[in-house]
Design a protein around this motif. Structure first.
Motif, PDB file in Angstrom:
ATOM      1  N   THR A  36      38.378  39.230  29.341  1.00 16.80           N
ATOM      2  CA  THR A  36      39.406  38.510  29.328  1.00 16.80           C
ATOM      3  C   THR A  36      40.479  38.902  28.153  1.00 16.80           C
ATOM      4  OG1 THR A  36      39.902  36.085  29.465  1.00 16.80           O
ATOM      5  CG2 THR A  36      38.380  36.454  28.027  1.00 16.80           C
ATOM      6  N   SER A  37      41.603  38.106  28.190  1.00 15.71           N
ATOM      7  CA  SER A  37      42.543  38.184  27.118  1.00 15.71           C
ATOM      8  C   SER A  37      43.665  37.199  27.112  1.00 15.71           C
ATOM      9  CB  SER A  37      43.135  39.805  27.382  1.00 15.71           C
ATOM     10  OG  SER A  37      44.030  39.720  28.632  1.00 15.71           O
ATOM     11  N   TRP A  38      44.499  37.432  26.477  1.00  7.04           N
ATOM     12  CA  TRP A  38      46.042  36.808  26.876  1.00  7.04           C
ATOM     13  C   TRP A  38      46.387  37.058  28.126  1.00  7.04           C
ATOM     14  CZ3 TRP A  38      48.085  32.615  24.551  1.00  7.04           C
ATOM     15  CH2 TRP A  38      49.280  32.342  24.867  1.00  7.04           C
ATOM     16  N   PRO A  39      46.766  35.960  28.953  1.00  7.24           N
ATOM     17  CA  PRO A  39      47.159  36.277  30.535  1.00  7.24           C
ATOM     18  C   PRO A  39      48.041  37.516  30.870  1.00  7.24           C
ATOM     19  CG  PRO A  39      46.850  33.852  30.152  1.00  7.24           C
ATOM     20  CD  PRO A  39      46.920  34.840  28.647  1.00  7.24           C
ATOM     21  N   SER A  40      48.993  37.703  29.967  1.00 10.14           N
ATOM     22  CA  SER A  40      49.977  38.948  30.117  1.00 10.14           C
ATOM     23  C   SER A  40      49.259  40.136  30.096  1.00 10.14           C
ATOM     24  CB  SER A  40      50.998  38.645  29.274  1.00 10.14           C
ATOM     25  OG  SER A  40      50.850  38.825  27.774  1.00 10.14           O
ATOM     26  N   LEU A  41      48.139  40.191  29.749  1.00  8.94           N
ATOM     27  CA  LEU A  41      47.334  41.700  29.816  1.00  8.94           C
ATOM     28  C   LEU A  41      46.755  41.885  30.964  1.00  8.94           C
ATOM     29  CD1 LEU A  41      48.205  41.091  26.267  1.00  8.94           C
ATOM     30  CD2 LEU A  41      46.057  42.314  25.951  1.00  8.94           C
ATOM     31  N   GLN A  42      46.668  40.964  31.587  1.00  7.99           N
ATOM     32  CA  GLN A  42      45.566  41.072  32.831  1.00  7.99           C
ATOM     33  C   GLN A  42      45.973  42.235  33.775  1.00  7.99           C
ATOM     34  OE1 GLN A  42      45.871  37.968  36.088  1.00  7.99           O
ATOM     35  NE2 GLN A  42      47.026  36.932  34.514  1.00  7.99           N
ATOM     36  N   THR A  43      47.198  42.571  33.810  1.00  9.10           N
ATOM     37  CA  THR A  43      47.558  43.724  34.865  1.00  9.10           C
ATOM     38  C   THR A  43      47.362  44.807  34.063  1.00  9.10           C
ATOM     39  OG1 THR A  43      49.571  42.405  35.783  1.00  9.10           O
ATOM     40  CG2 THR A  43      49.627  44.770  35.876  1.00  9.10           C
ATOM     41  N   ASP A  44      47.529  44.903  32.806  1.00 11.32           N
ATOM     42  CA  ASP A  44      47.223  46.311  32.009  1.00 11.32           C
ATOM     43  C   ASP A  44      45.772  46.544  32.011  1.00 11.32           C
ATOM     44  OD1 ASP A  44      49.933  46.421  31.369  1.00 11.32           O
ATOM     45  OD2 ASP A  44      49.662  45.468  29.185  1.00 11.32           O
ATOM     46  N   LEU A  45      44.965  45.543  31.864  1.00 15.93           N
ATOM     47  CA  LEU A  45      43.562  45.703  31.983  1.00 15.93           C
ATOM     48  C   LEU A  45      43.096  46.037  33.512  1.00 15.93           C
ATOM     49  CD1 LEU A  45      42.734  42.840  29.591  1.00 15.93           C
ATOM     50  CD2 LEU A  45      41.842  45.119  29.093  1.00 15.93           C
ATOM     51  N   ARG A  46      43.590  45.480  34.393  1.00 18.41           N
ATOM     52  CA  ARG A  46      43.248  46.039  35.573  1.00 18.41           C
ATOM     53  C   ARG A  46      43.609  47.418  36.193  1.00 18.41           C
ATOM     54  NH1 ARG A  46      45.056  40.139  37.768  1.00 18.41           N
ATOM     55  NH2 ARG A  46      43.070  39.237  37.727  1.00 18.41           N
ATOM     56  N   ASN A  47      44.718  47.619  35.662  1.00 16.60           N
ATOM     57  CA  ASN A  47      45.073  49.176  35.733  1.00 16.60           C
ATOM     58  C   ASN A  47      44.603  50.096  34.752  1.00 16.60           C
ATOM     59  OD1 ASN A  47      47.415  48.538  37.463  1.00 16.60           O
ATOM     60  ND2 ASN A  47      48.763  48.259  35.701  1.00 16.60           N
ATOM     61  N   ALA A  48      43.677  49.641  33.761  1.00 18.16           N
ATOM     62  CA  ALA A  48      42.880  50.685  33.035  1.00 18.16           C
ATOM     63  C   ALA A  48      41.484  50.702  33.629  1.00 18.16           C
ATOM     64  CB  ALA A  48      42.709  49.854  31.628  1.00 18.16           C
ATOM     65  N   GLY A  49      41.271  49.746  34.568  1.00 12.41           N
ATOM     66  CA  GLY A  49      39.672  49.892  35.425  1.00 12.41           C
ATOM     67  C   GLY A  49      38.726  48.614  35.056  1.00 12.41           C
ATOM     68  N   ALA A  50      39.505  47.650  34.216  1.00 13.39           N
ATOM     69  CA  ALA A  50      38.567  46.492  34.191  1.00 13.39           C
ATOM     70  C   ALA A  50      38.942  45.210  35.301  1.00 13.39           C
ATOM     71  CB  ALA A  50      39.026  45.820  32.650  1.00 13.39           C
ATOM     72  N   THR A  51      37.899  44.580  35.255  1.00 14.63           N
ATOM     73  CA  THR A  51      37.801  43.385  35.825  1.00 14.63           C
ATOM     74  C   THR A  51      38.358  42.082  34.842  1.00 14.63           C
ATOM     75  OG1 THR A  51      36.410  44.014  37.475  1.00 14.63           O
ATOM     76  CG2 THR A  51      36.806  41.679  37.360  1.00 14.63           C
ATOM     77  N   TRP A  52      39.404  41.691  35.165  1.00 15.22           N
ATOM     78  CA  TRP A  52      39.982  40.686  34.131  1.00 15.22           C
ATOM     79  C   TRP A  52      39.761  39.068  34.872  1.00 15.22           C
ATOM     80  CZ3 TRP A  52      43.176  36.140  34.363  1.00 15.22           C
ATOM     81  CH2 TRP A  52      43.771  35.798  33.066  1.00 15.22           C
ATOM     82  N   VAL A  53      38.893  38.251  34.032  1.00 19.18           N
ATOM     83  CA  VAL A  53      38.796  36.973  34.319  1.00 19.18           C
ATOM     84  C   VAL A  53      39.439  35.886  33.193  1.00 19.18           C
ATOM     85  CG1 VAL A  53      36.563  37.345  35.662  1.00 19.18           C
ATOM     86  CG2 VAL A  53      36.787  37.127  33.004  1.00 19.18           C
ATOM     87  N   ASP A  54      39.633  34.886  33.597  1.00 16.97           N
ATOM     88  CA  ASP A  54      40.192  33.663  32.835  1.00 16.97           C
ATOM     89  C   ASP A  54      39.177  32.912  32.557  1.00 16.97           C
ATOM     90  OD1 ASP A  54      41.999  31.879  31.374  1.00 16.97           O
ATOM     91  OD2 ASP A  54      42.891  31.187  33.425  1.00 16.97           O
ATOM     92  N   GLN A  55      38.443  33.102  31.184  1.00 20.23           N
ATOM     93  CA  GLN A  55      37.511  32.380  30.677  1.00 20.23           C
ATOM     94  C   GLN A  55      37.472  32.438  29.144  1.00 20.23           C
ATOM     95  OE1 GLN A  55      34.083  34.672  32.009  1.00 20.23           O
ATOM     96  NE2 GLN A  55      34.012  33.826  34.246  1.00 20.23           N
ATOM     97  N   GLU A  56      36.985  31.296  28.549  1.00 24.24           N
ATOM     98  CA  GLU A  56      36.920  31.356  27.089  1.00 24.24           C
ATOM     99  C   GLU A  56      36.340  32.478  26.363  1.00 24.24           C
ATOM    100  OE1 GLU A  56      35.598  27.706  25.550  1.00 24.24           O
ATOM    101  OE2 GLU A  56      33.776  27.996  26.219  1.00 24.24           O
ATOM    102  N   VAL A  57      35.407  32.853  26.841  1.00 24.37           N
ATOM    103  CA  VAL A  57      34.700  34.216  26.394  1.00 24.37           C
ATOM    104  C   VAL A  57      34.060  34.768  27.414  1.00 24.37           C
ATOM    105  CG1 VAL A  57      32.322  32.828  25.704  1.00 24.37           C
ATOM    106  CG2 VAL A  57      33.354  34.980  24.500  1.00 24.37           C
TER     107      VAL A  57
END
Length: 174
Positions: free
Chosen positions: A126-147
């Motif tokens: 997870t991260s600040w929401p604006s990074l989700q596309t960057d993280l997905r493009n880097a091969g990660a699965t992004w989730v909206d969770q506190e940790v």
């Protein structure tokens, strides 16, 4: 001998609370926090976009070794990880730290440095929401969770998540 926890930052743009709250948490738990940066001297912290304070650098990242530390914390702020991901000493240090299997905790915009170190592929983060596309493009699965914890990676979204972030870090160290 007290175990050291590395806090890696650039010289400015560090979200103050994302440095100071985990710093206090590890210190209170009996660890020795150590501020690593790209340069000697002091770093400038911020409360969002307002300069907030300065903190003394303990060691340049280029002289640090992963073996000296029990964990790595990457505070956020927009400018801080953006500068770290272009630093020729910081990026390999982060990559080696993740490969070591020791805990690596990154909050808010700090996963940008994890992307640059190419260590998020196949991970759930997870991260600040604006990074989700960057993280997905880097091969990660992004989730909206506190940790989020995936292997030795601990990630959180923002300062509101600091209690859960600090708890996950201290759990990983125990």
């Amino acid at each position: 001998m007290t175990q050291k926890i590395a806090f890696l930052v650039a010289t400015e743009g560090i979200e103050q609370v994302e440095l100071t709250e985990p710093w206090k948490a590890v210190g209170t738990a009996g660890f020795e926090p150590v501020l690593l940066s790209t340069e000697d001297g002091q770093v400038q912290t911020f409360d969002h976009l307002t300069a907030a304070g300065k903190q003394q650098v303990d060691q340049q990242v280029g002289t640090a070794t992963v073996d000296d530390f029990a964990a790595l914390v990457l505070p956020g702020g927009v400018a801080n990880p953006d500068a770290l991901r272009t630093d020729s000493d910081a990026v390999p240090f982060v990559k080696e730290f993740v490969a070591s299997g020791k805990p690596v905790a990154a909050i808010c915009h700090a996963p940008w440095t994890l992307i640059e170190a190419d260590v998020v592929r196949g991970k759930t983060v997870t991260s600040w929401p604006s990074l989700q596309t960057d993280l997905r493009n880097a091969g990660a699965t992004w989730v909206d969770q506190e940790v989020t914890i995936d292997g030795n990676l601990i990630t959180s979204r923002n300062p509101d998540d600091l209690p859960a972030f600090n708890k996950a870090l201290l759990t990983a160290l125990s």
